[in-house]
Design a protein around this motif. Sequence first.
Motif, PDB file in Angstrom:
ATOM      1  N   HIS A  44      -6.788   2.037   6.559  1.00 18.49           N
ATOM      2  CA  HIS A  44      -6.900   3.390   7.208  1.00 18.49           C
ATOM      3  C   HIS A  44      -6.512   3.389   8.745  1.00 18.49           C
ATOM      4  N   ASN A  92     -10.614  -1.230   3.176  1.00 18.41           N
ATOM      5  CA  ASN A  92     -10.228   0.079   3.095  1.00 18.41           C
ATOM      6  C   ASN A  92     -10.121   0.714   4.449  1.00 18.41           C
ATOM      7  N   ASN A  96      -4.495   9.934   3.283  1.00 13.93           N
ATOM      8  CA  ASN A  96      -4.996   8.981   2.475  1.00 13.93           C
ATOM      9  C   ASN A  96      -4.346   7.781   2.133  1.00 13.93           C
ATOM     10  N   VAL A 135      -6.346   6.076  -7.004  1.00 13.44           N
ATOM     11  CA  VAL A 135      -7.302   4.939  -6.754  1.00 13.44           C
ATOM     12  C   VAL A 135      -7.576   4.440  -8.254  1.00 13.44           C
ATOM     13  N   TYR A 153       0.867  -1.057   0.126  1.00 10.38           N
ATOM     14  CA  TYR A 153      -0.254  -0.006  -0.009  1.00 10.38           C
ATOM     15  C   TYR A 153       1.069   1.361   0.082  1.00 10.38           C
ATOM     16  N   TRP A 190      -4.087   3.649  -0.006  1.00 11.56           N
ATOM     17  CA  TRP A 190      -4.611   2.969  -0.981  1.00 11.56           C
ATOM     18  C   TRP A 190      -3.714   1.700  -1.221  1.00 11.56           C
ATOM     19  N   ALA A 224      -7.008  11.418  -3.948  1.00 12.63           N
ATOM     20  CA  ALA A 224      -7.031  10.226  -3.280  1.00 12.63           C
ATOM     21  C   ALA A 224      -7.495   9.171  -4.598  1.00 12.63           C
TER      22      ALA A 224
END
Length: 774
Positions: A298, A294, A261, A765, A253, A263, A761
């Motif tokens: 985070h 997700n 952010n 993605v 990631y 991803w 962000a």
Amino acid sequence: MALMSRVGKRLRRIIQRPGSVELTRYEALLPAVEKREPDLEELSDEQLTEAAASLRDAEVFGDKQLVELCALGREAARRGLGERAFDVQLLGTMGLLSGHVVQMATGEGKTLAGALAAAGYALQGNRVHVISVNDYLARRDAEWMRPVYELLGVRVGWVEPSLSARERRDAYASEVCYGAVSEIGFDVLRDRLITAEDDRAQAAPDVAVVDEADSVLVDEARVPLVMAGSVDAGVADEEVANIVRRLRLGLHYETDADGRNVWLTSAGASVVEKSLGGVDLYDDEGSERLASVNVALHAHALLTRDVDYLVRDGKVQLINASRGRVAELQRWPDGLQAAVEAKEQLPPSDHGEILDSITVQALLAGYPQVAGMTGTAVAVAEQLREFYRLEVAVIPPNTPNVREDSADRIFESPGKKLRAIVEEIRTVHESGRPILVGTQDVAESEELADKLAKAGLPCVVLNARNDAEEAAIIAEAGTYDRITVSTQMAGRGTDIRLGGADGADRERVAELGGLHVIGTARYPSSRLDDQLRGRAGRQGDPGSSVFFASLNDELVLANAPDVPDGIHSDEETGEITEQAAHRQINHAQRVAEGVDLEIHRNTWRYTRLIEHQRAELLKQRDEVLGTDVAREKLEAAEAERCKELAESVGEDVLTRVCRDALLFHLDQLWADHLAFLTDVRETIHLRAMARETPLDEFHRAAIPEFHKIADEAEQRSAKTLLEAEVTDDGVDLAAAGVRRPNSTWTYLVQDNPFDSDAEQALKKVRGMLRKKRS
């Protein structure tokens, strides 16, 4: 000559204090206040109270009444507190009574100025709330100022979480009521759910006097206060949490530069999909698991233990970033809260259906008149004007500030900076001077305390772990030979007196140079820097301050990572003395302040519509609560059933049944509407990809849905009336499948749903998805 002097003073004010209010009018009243002193000293306590009562009869509250209030207030403070209010405190009182935010330096007596202003508003017939940042200060100030209020004939109370419903109503019935912003906000939310007028806690207030106004009106303005109905324990996807725990930054990631952010990379998505048994996260069937991934990512990558939250007593407790203390009632939205609890392998806390919420900004917007006081208002003058239409009045100090503020000391790396801080503490400590060190977070405060202990420099640590001891620790921070290491909490509302709380060693400490304040890094806001500096130099005391910084501090890396070439450091110490380094750090701080302001603006653009809709619904709800409109509507829809019930249970019971049913359905539909808006806001930035304006799309989705609520509530209420069992005791809503939550609870949400970086962000993605599918 006098004219030239006045012009010169105004020019200095414009140059030095942009946007500040002209104080000349109020300064001109001070001699008249002083002239009243000898006469008022001759009055008995009863006569003083009678003199204050005469202000209640004034048709207008002009300069004459301002003079009389300040003179009476000064005398009441002398008798009740043993303190004669300074002229600058009376200037602060006048500024507050004129509806401004007054800036008064630390230790200049804001508490008394605020109390006299609150009394002045009350004597004009207003119901006043003095809003504080926490429950401790609300109770302390109400009890501390009570003798002054009593001499002025004004009833004062305070609210705190431990009060019963009756005690709470009594407190709000006072002319002046002190309370933490969260406590007052939660009572507003509770009052929106009452089903009988007698259960209402608050009468409609007229004036808010906000203590630490920059913190309440700006730092916490977009924080939502939430009223929830408890449903069950939150559920996190344990399987996903265990998978995400094994992922690595840079391989599985990525995060953006400012850590807002995160991803999955293509490699990360493949690992997760394989671990979940071959699911495709990016098709319709895998979308639910993608949401879980997700939120777990985070929690894993962007939230750091001992920086963003603590784990204490088996629970996750959030840390308020602007104050450095535990936010007692604060939590993330339910999915993220459960993900952090899963990350820390803790049992999930309750989650519930949100019944209502209100941002601090919207709460304050509900007061017809707002005034405030703080030590640092000029730096946020633009926000105060933009969001609240408030102007800043800068009150000069009673005694000139003689604190020595040294230039920042800048180092090439955090490690070398820390060594220099320890050495600075050692050098100053050898003289016996008290030292207050302000750190960025809990982890840093404990790391520094450990380094100091190894260096033979014992210190007292104040951070979110022991915030209950805050007032006692800060009160002694001026003691001879004392080293205090604190996060940004640093005791707002508590004075640091040289020589300790009793001031016994004051002269000794003053001769050594007073309190020395050290900042371990620049904060994201210049106001926070100034607040820390302001702990020294109270009321003309000697003192000094210095900030240490590094070009690899988080502030610089997140906001201005491109450091100019050619900056050199000392080979041995790593210290940088070139002006370019100072400019870089100042630039990083300005960028951080700009980002925060834009987030505030963006959030308010969305919440403004929600607040408008809430106000409309509350008008309908109050009409249902206070009149027979519910019965009239349901009789029009179900005349036969209403006639039948009127005969069997009586007119009064029928009226109450209709009211209870319609109130329930209005509340339930509003809760459903909030859930709908939450879903909309979570996907709204996807509209930007279709070249649509997210805010316009939000309005387009929200407005038609809101307009359905009133008719739908009436239809559901009519259905309930037909199906529910009605007896002499009223309607059994639960038996009809209509029930309110068995318990309600409140919390604040640490949330930034409308982050202006969200579009960026999503672009990242989307780019990653294209790469994955190609």
